[in-house]
Write a protein that holds these residues in place. Structure first.
Motif, PDB file in Angstrom:
ATOM      1  N   VAL A 111       0.830  -1.198   0.000  1.00  0.00           N
ATOM      2  CA  VAL A 111       0.000   0.000   0.000  1.00  0.00           C
ATOM      3  C   VAL A 111       0.871   1.258   0.000  1.00  0.00           C
ATOM      4  CG1 VAL A 111      -1.723   1.309   1.315  1.00  0.00           C
ATOM      5  CG2 VAL A 111      -1.944  -1.170   1.086  1.00  0.00           C
ATOM      6  N   ASN A 112       1.935   1.234   0.779  1.00  0.00           N
ATOM      7  CA  ASN A 112       2.849   2.382   0.782  1.00  0.00           C
ATOM      8  C   ASN A 112       3.483   2.570  -0.602  1.00  0.00           C
ATOM      9  OD1 ASN A 112       4.253   4.542   2.237  1.00  0.00           O
ATOM     10  ND2 ASN A 112       6.085   3.307   1.927  1.00  0.00           N
ATOM     11  N   GLY A 113       3.784   1.467  -1.276  1.00  0.00           N
ATOM     12  CA  GLY A 113       4.324   1.556  -2.623  1.00  0.00           C
ATOM     13  C   GLY A 113       3.338   2.149  -3.614  1.00  0.00           C
ATOM     14  N   MET A 114       2.051   1.861  -3.424  1.00  0.00           N
ATOM     15  CA  MET A 114       1.035   2.478  -4.276  1.00  0.00           C
ATOM     16  C   MET A 114       0.974   3.981  -4.034  1.00  0.00           C
ATOM     17  SD  MET A 114      -1.901  -0.403  -3.641  1.00  0.00           S
ATOM     18  CE  MET A 114      -3.226   0.559  -4.389  1.00  0.00           C
ATOM     19  N   TRP A 115       1.027   4.380  -2.785  1.00  0.00           N
ATOM     20  CA  TRP A 115       0.985   5.805  -2.426  1.00  0.00           C
ATOM     21  C   TRP A 115       2.130   6.558  -3.093  1.00  0.00           C
ATOM     22  CZ3 TRP A 115      -2.315   8.489   1.073  1.00  0.00           C
ATOM     23  CH2 TRP A 115      -1.886   9.759   1.448  1.00  0.00           C
ATOM     24  N   THR A 116       3.327   6.052  -2.947  1.00  0.00           N
ATOM     25  CA  THR A 116       4.479   6.742  -3.528  1.00  0.00           C
ATOM     26  C   THR A 116       4.484   6.639  -5.048  1.00  0.00           C
ATOM     27  OG1 THR A 116       5.877   4.777  -3.213  1.00  0.00           O
ATOM     28  CG2 THR A 116       5.889   6.429  -1.457  1.00  0.00           C
ATOM     29  N   GLY A 117       3.983   5.525  -5.588  1.00  0.00           N
ATOM     30  CA  GLY A 117       3.920   5.374  -7.033  1.00  0.00           C
ATOM     31  C   GLY A 117       2.986   6.377  -7.678  1.00  0.00           C
ATOM     32  N   ILE A 493      -4.297   4.857   5.268  1.00  0.00           N
ATOM     33  CA  ILE A 493      -3.205   5.771   4.944  1.00  0.00           C
ATOM     34  C   ILE A 493      -1.926   5.096   5.428  1.00  0.00           C
ATOM     35  CG2 ILE A 493      -2.258   8.086   5.239  1.00  0.00           C
ATOM     36  CD1 ILE A 493      -4.993   7.998   3.841  1.00  0.00           C
ATOM     37  N   PRO A 494      -0.926   4.948   4.570  1.00  0.00           N
ATOM     38  CA  PRO A 494       0.283   4.238   5.011  1.00  0.00           C
ATOM     39  C   PRO A 494       0.891   4.871   6.265  1.00  0.00           C
ATOM     40  CG  PRO A 494       0.322   4.570   2.643  1.00  0.00           C
ATOM     41  CD  PRO A 494      -0.831   5.375   3.163  1.00  0.00           C
ATOM     42  N   GLN A 495       1.177   4.041   7.259  1.00  0.00           N
ATOM     43  CA  GLN A 495       1.757   4.550   8.492  1.00  0.00           C
ATOM     44  C   GLN A 495       3.095   5.229   8.236  1.00  0.00           C
ATOM     45  OE1 GLN A 495       0.111   4.475  11.486  1.00  0.00           O
ATOM     46  NE2 GLN A 495       1.748   5.913  12.101  1.00  0.00           N
TER      47      GLN A 495
END
Length: 511
Positions: A111-117, A493-495
């Motif tokens: 999920v964090n990778g999706m956010w940054t992507g 939301i990614p921690q």
């Protein structure tokens, strides 16, 4: 060839853009795709524009792992009632399994990778827009500026549309900011949707209806208008959605002439069915640089000659039971492992093997033996990713018309709905009869069902369930008993992003 590559570096939410230019020249065997130049079309060929360096960098991110690969498959399909994770029980670890079984943890690295992507893609769009507005060293006409701005805003609108559906409240960046300006609080979904609508309206008004074949796959006015229809539909703006869909349908650019079983293969790319696709390509020597890994993640998992991928995103029995008897679309969606007593075939006529790790795979993500032989490997990086199909637009038109109600709109809805069913039956009058029901509630259920079947395994189902308010009942019926709509309609939301923001970002409800 000069390959233009934009690299995102990070601290906090997202950080500044660094444009790097790597020299060298490689001639591709196939049509030139987004994100690249060759010696024949550099610095920019006729019909394009002087900002392609920046625009193509954004297109390139459509193929990025964090944008359209594992996280995207998990979040849009595996979270739904149509698909299970597949692969092996351990593959992907807890982060992948939680997307199938819930809840997804704020610490989830995918999920964090999706956010940054996605914020990487948004940043590239903003950099392109900044160059168009402020770089006086680039000589361009007003028309070139408008078209380039429209292209960047289409891509930004698409990125934000996915992000707001994934996460709800997210930071809004509509321009290039300095490092000290990036730590901003979340905007409301209404504020994000206002930007999306503005971007897509501008794109629809200023993009060409079609491009020269050398630029196949670049965003068009039809792509912007079709995506805008889905944005309106998501917000239940039925009149606007119907009008936008109708604009696409009357443009003369698209139709339902492509047979259903041809749409998803390599020879079906960029057909009259295609409103927007992520372009990908390969050569025998270059397997991955210009491709997208989405197909490989869903390819047949096998230890031998059938080893085509990782085996994720498998259609399940819940989806299978939803098909009407004799619907030909079932065979193009379910790719079955042969057994000792039954031999199944691929869409290309091959007998499937008994050795596959899973009994079923996504047939729409199956790469042809001809292309595997052509390139000398099986990964399928060369397969385009379908983002918006014409049948999707037609079904949006039917849905919006039915929701508006009235005799005339009911007739419109039935005509649109039945045109999709007619293409699916492919001349076999014994299956998929025309729908004649005019009761609004009953017709709503039928249209929802038709979207499920027509677009099965195509990354829309979870979003549809949420916007219809049906996610809880549908996922419970599919046996995903840990699903809680009040929490799981949105991803956390990614921690990692909350921590980097020093608490400026806040968590979604229930996590």
């Amino acid at each position: 060839m000069k390959i233009f590559n934009h690299k995102i570096i990070g601290s906090g939410l997202i950080l500044a853009m660094l444009l790097t230019i790597s020299p060298g020249c490689k001639k591709l065997l196939d049509t030139q795709r987004q994100g690249e130049y060759n010696t024949d079309n550099y610095p920019y060929p006729g019909g394009a524009g002087p900002y392609d360096t920046y625009i193509f960098g954004a297109y390139k991110d459509l193929r990025a792992y964090g944008v359209h690969v594992f996280g995207f498959i998990l979040a849009t399909s595996i979270r739904s009632d149509d698909a299970d994770k597949g692969s092996t029980a351990a593959d992907g670890g807890a982060d992948a399994n939680s997307m199938d079984n819930f809840p997804v943890q704020p610490s989830n690295g995918i999920v964090n990778g999706m956010w940054t992507g996605y914020y990487g893609l948004i940043t590239k769009c903003n950099v392109a827009l900044d160059q168009i507005a402020n770089n006086k060293d680039i000589v361009a006409t007003d028309a070139q500026k408008m078209q380039s701005e429209a292209e960047a805003r289409f891509l930004r609108g698409y990125a934000y549309f996915n992000m707001v559906r994934f996460f709800g409240r997210i930071p809004l960046f509509d321009k290039v900011l300095g490092p000290t300006e990036l730590n901003v609080p979340q905007s409301t979904p209404a504020q994000i949707y206002a930007l999306i609508e503005s971007d897509l309206k501008f794109a629809a008004a200023n993009l060409p209806i079609s491009w020269d074949p050398k630029f196949i796959g670049r965003a068009t006015s039809g792509a912007a208008t079709g995506l805008l229809a889905k944005v309106y539909l998501t917000q239940k703006k039925w009149g606007e959605a119907m009008a936008a869909a109708n604009t696409v349908m009357t443009s003369g650019q698209y139709d339902l002439s492509t047979p259903y079983d041809k749409i998803f293969g390599e020879t079906g790319e960029n057909s009259k069915e295609s409103v927007f696709e992520v372009q990908a390509t390969a050569t025998p020597k270059e397997e991955t640089a210009y491709g997208v890994q989405t197909t490989q993640f869903q390819g047949v998992r096998d230890g031998g000659v059938w080893n085509l991928g990782y085996g994720f995103n498998v259609p399940n029995s819940n989806l299978e039971s939803a098909y009407e008897v004799g619907d030909p679309r079932l065979a193009r969606t379910f790719l079955r492992r042969s057994t000792a007593t039954t031999t199944y075939k691929t869409v290309y006529g091959e007998n499937t093997a008994t050795t596959w790790a899973n009994p079923i795979y996504n047939h729409k993500a199956y790469v042809s033996p001809a292309f595997r032989a052509k390139y000398g490997y099986n990964s399928g990086y060369w397969m385009n990713l379908r983002i918006l199909r014409y049948a999707d637009v037609v079904l949006m038109y039917a849905e919006a018309a039915n929701e508006l109600g009235g005799t005339a709109n009911t007739t419109i809805a039935l005509t649109a709905l039945n045109s999709v069913r007619a293409r699916a039956r492919n001349g076999n009058t014994a299956v998929l009869p025309d729908i004649t029901i005019t009761n609004q509630d009953q017709l709503r259920t039928i249209i929802h069902h038709e979207r499920r079947i027509e677009l099965a395994m195509e990354y829309d189902r979870f979003f549809d369930l949420v916007r219809w308010g049906e996610s809880q009942s549908a996922l419970s019926a599919a046996g995903k008993n840990n699903f809680n709509a009040s929490r799981d309609n949105l991803l956390p939301i990614p921690q990692a992003q909350i921590d980097l923001s020093k608490g400026v970002l806040t968590q979604n409800a229930g996590y």
